[in-house]
Scaffold this active site. Structure first.
Site, PDB file in Angstrom:
ATOM      1  N   MET A 113      39.960  26.967  44.210  1.00  0.00           N
ATOM      2  CA  MET A 113      40.630  28.477  44.950  1.00  0.00           C
ATOM      3  C   MET A 113      38.826  29.170  45.418  1.00  0.00           C
ATOM      4  O   MET A 113      38.684  28.225  44.899  1.00  0.00           O
ATOM      5  CB  MET A 113      40.552  29.076  43.534  1.00  0.00           C
ATOM      6  CG  MET A 113      41.486  28.594  42.542  1.00  0.00           C
ATOM      7  SD  MET A 113      41.898  29.891  41.099  1.00  0.00           S
ATOM      8  CE  MET A 113      42.496  31.784  42.313  1.00  0.00           C
ATOM      9  N   HIS A 114      39.062  30.148  46.293  1.00  0.00           N
ATOM     10  CA  HIS A 114      38.279  30.725  46.313  1.00  0.00           C
ATOM     11  C   HIS A 114      37.631  30.830  47.233  1.00  0.00           C
ATOM     12  O   HIS A 114      37.042  31.115  48.176  1.00  0.00           O
ATOM     13  CB  HIS A 114      37.257  31.439  45.474  1.00  0.00           C
ATOM     14  CG  HIS A 114      37.278  31.475  43.813  1.00  0.00           C
ATOM     15  ND1 HIS A 114      39.013  32.754  44.114  1.00  0.00           N
ATOM     16  CD2 HIS A 114      37.791  31.587  42.966  1.00  0.00           C
ATOM     17  CE1 HIS A 114      39.295  32.317  42.278  1.00  0.00           C
ATOM     18  NE2 HIS A 114      38.434  32.404  41.600  1.00  0.00           N
ATOM     19  N   ASP A 147      44.539  25.939  41.929  1.00  0.00           N
ATOM     20  CA  ASP A 147      44.793  25.069  40.953  1.00  0.00           C
ATOM     21  C   ASP A 147      45.397  25.091  39.395  1.00  0.00           C
ATOM     22  O   ASP A 147      45.558  24.592  38.373  1.00  0.00           O
ATOM     23  CB  ASP A 147      43.247  24.184  40.633  1.00  0.00           C
ATOM     24  CG  ASP A 147      42.212  25.459  40.665  1.00  0.00           C
ATOM     25  OD1 ASP A 147      42.059  26.245  40.409  1.00  0.00           O
ATOM     26  OD2 ASP A 147      40.898  24.248  40.823  1.00  0.00           O
TER      27      ASP A 147
END
Length: 499
Positions: free
Chosen positions: A83-84, A241
């Site tokens: 992520m991110h 995820d």
């Protein structure tokens, strides 16, 4: 009868994993390819997006060749991803800089800027606090330090979305990953014009939003040739995820909670209440299930605390031996307490300066006492997230345990005792990669719902129930554990300048 498969691709921080899954949920073959993590200076964590593409193509090729399947037997591919992470591309789709990853901590100043600018509206809109790992602080860092690059940017993407874009030529981002950017109005499921305008970010930067199970194009001919898969193999959007890990553990209806212990530790619970307010105590993200959400607490150094402990104090000793020796140590580790704050903490203390500690050491403590104390400290930290869930009115009587924490019966029983909940180990666990494959199976029409897919794919193997006397003892120790953070915070702030 023609063989039928779907493929789940899990784009992690150290490697990409691909799994080939049958209609009964069996993993017929799996492969992985690693890639480099770049740390050009302290606090920086980056990767080359092209490495993800090369690794994914190589892994898919090895999967097809190793399994010996017909190119047209794969009916869908979907993705899970770290992520991110921030990927910036220009009008031609060319990457402008290395991706800035979720575990990059350079953006503390930008987080403070977000808080000052948005105030209480940040939690009202994005439903999460400004933390260094999220995407908006990374965009603001580029805006401040590399303005010429941001001026060239046509779009930002997240890691798996960039890989999918390269494989299909189609730009999209799904809600579960978009929720981790701090730019999505999570409840309303659209990009926040208010947040974008507050920081002079044009909405043209933001990709179109889709559902996790939506088809987002087909495999381009050049990649068909390199992977051995059929051209136009259906590609589905996928999920973050953690969302895919939840799907792979069957967390798809109210009352279901999981505990995932990998490098970090995650407690995640399915949530249908759109307007629940957590006051930033835990994360609140869109699920990959349509119009559903999840509450998530994070322990930054869960399995990493155990890894660090072994490498430092028992190098070369197998984890199995290290953990087995703790079976002879009584709960409480002989009065030894560990806090797993060795890289800071996230839930419920978003604190980059706090550090871990062993408290109560005496000359009678040996290696197994310290090992058990590490396991107990990690699990106490995860219990804090369980407590946040229960404080919202949730009933947490069962927890699905996945990851490294599910490989030890001693640790599974410890989780049951500390959480005061039944802990369930799965028969076969593939984590986010399986969740991605399930999104492909649902998207390809194999099942009428993700829940139906989970019933076919996921099977419990063993249940661990809390033991009343041990749970009572752990409640007393947990109360002491919770006193350590406020008692050591000022000390660690003072020590931070000496690191």
């Amino acid at each position: 009868m023609k063989e039928r498969y779907v493929i789940g691709v899990d784009l992690g921080t150290s490697s990409v994993k691909t799994v080939l899954v049958t209609p009964s949920g069996q993993v017929a073959y799996e492969t992985s390819e690693s890639y480099e993590l770049l740390q050009p200076q302290a606090g920086y964590s980056e990767q080359r997006p092209e490495d993800w593409v090369r690794g994914t193509i190589a892994s898919l090729r090895r999967l097809v060749e190793g399994a010996g399947i017909a190119p047209d037997s794969v009916e869908g591919i979907s993705f899970s991803g770290q992520m991110h992470g921030l990927v910036l591309v220009d009008e031609q789709g060319q990457v402008l800089r290395n991706a800035i990853l979720w575990n990059d901590t350079r953006t503390t100043a930008q987080c403070r800027r977000i808080e000052e600018k948005l105030g209480a509206s940040l939690l009202e809109l994005a439903r999460n606090r400004a933390l260094e790992g999220f995407t908006l602080p990374k965009l603001l860092w580029v805006q401040e330090h590399e303005p010429e690059l941001l001026a060239q940017a046509a779009h930002f993407m997240l890691p798996k979305d960039y890989v999918r874009y390269r494989l299909t030529g189609e730009l999209a981002m799904e809600y579960s990953d978009a929720a981790g950017t701090l730019l999505l109005e999570v409840g309303a499921k659209h990009w926040s014009e208010a947040i974008a305008e507050a920081f002079q970010l044009p909405l043209s930067l933001f990709p179109p939003l889709v559902e996790s199970f939506d088809q987002t194009g087909g495999l381009l001919p050049e990649w068909s040739e390199q992977t051995g898969l059929a051209a136009d193999t259906a590609i589905f959007a996928g999920g973050a995820d953690n969302a895919c890990g939840a799907i792979g553990a069957g967390i798809l209806q109210e009352g279901q909670t999981m505990c995932s212990i990998g490098t970090s530790g995650v407690v995640l619970s399915y949530e249908e209440r759109k307007h629940i307010q957590l006051e930033g105590k835990a994360h609140f993200f869109n699920h990959s299930e349509k119009d559903a959400f999840y509450i998530m607490g994070v322990t930054l150094a869960a399995g990493y605390s155990l890894q660090w402990f072994r490498e430092t104090f028992a190098p070369g000793q197998p984890f199995e031996e290290l953990l087995a020796a703790t079976g002879d140590v009584r709960p409480g580790s002989g009065g030894l307490l560990f806090t797993p704050y060795i890289v800071g903490e996230r839930t419920p203390h978003p604190d980059a300066n706090i550090r871990g500690s062993f408290i109560g050491m005496d000359a009678g403590h040996k290696l197994p006492h310290f090992t058990r104390a590490v396991l107990e400290g990690i699990t106490f930290s995860l219990r804090e997230s369980i407590d946040i869930l229960r404080a919202t009115g949730k009933t947490v009587n069962e927890v699905i345990s996945i990851g490294g924490g599910a490989r030890s019966d001693i640790w599974l029983q410890m989780q049951a005792d500390i959480f005061r909940a039944d802990v369930i180990k799965l028969e076969s666990e593939q984590g986010p990669a399986l969740g991605a494959a399930m999104l492909a199976a649902y998207g390809a029409g194999w099942f009428d719902s993700l829940q139906a897919c989970a019933q076919e794919f996921i099977r419990p193997a063993r249940r661990f129930s809390p033991r009343s006397e041990t749970a009572d003892q752990y409640d007393l120790l947990y109360a002491l554990y919770k006193e350590v953070y406020p008692a050591t915070r000022a000390l660690n702030d003072g020590l931070s300048s000496h690191r």
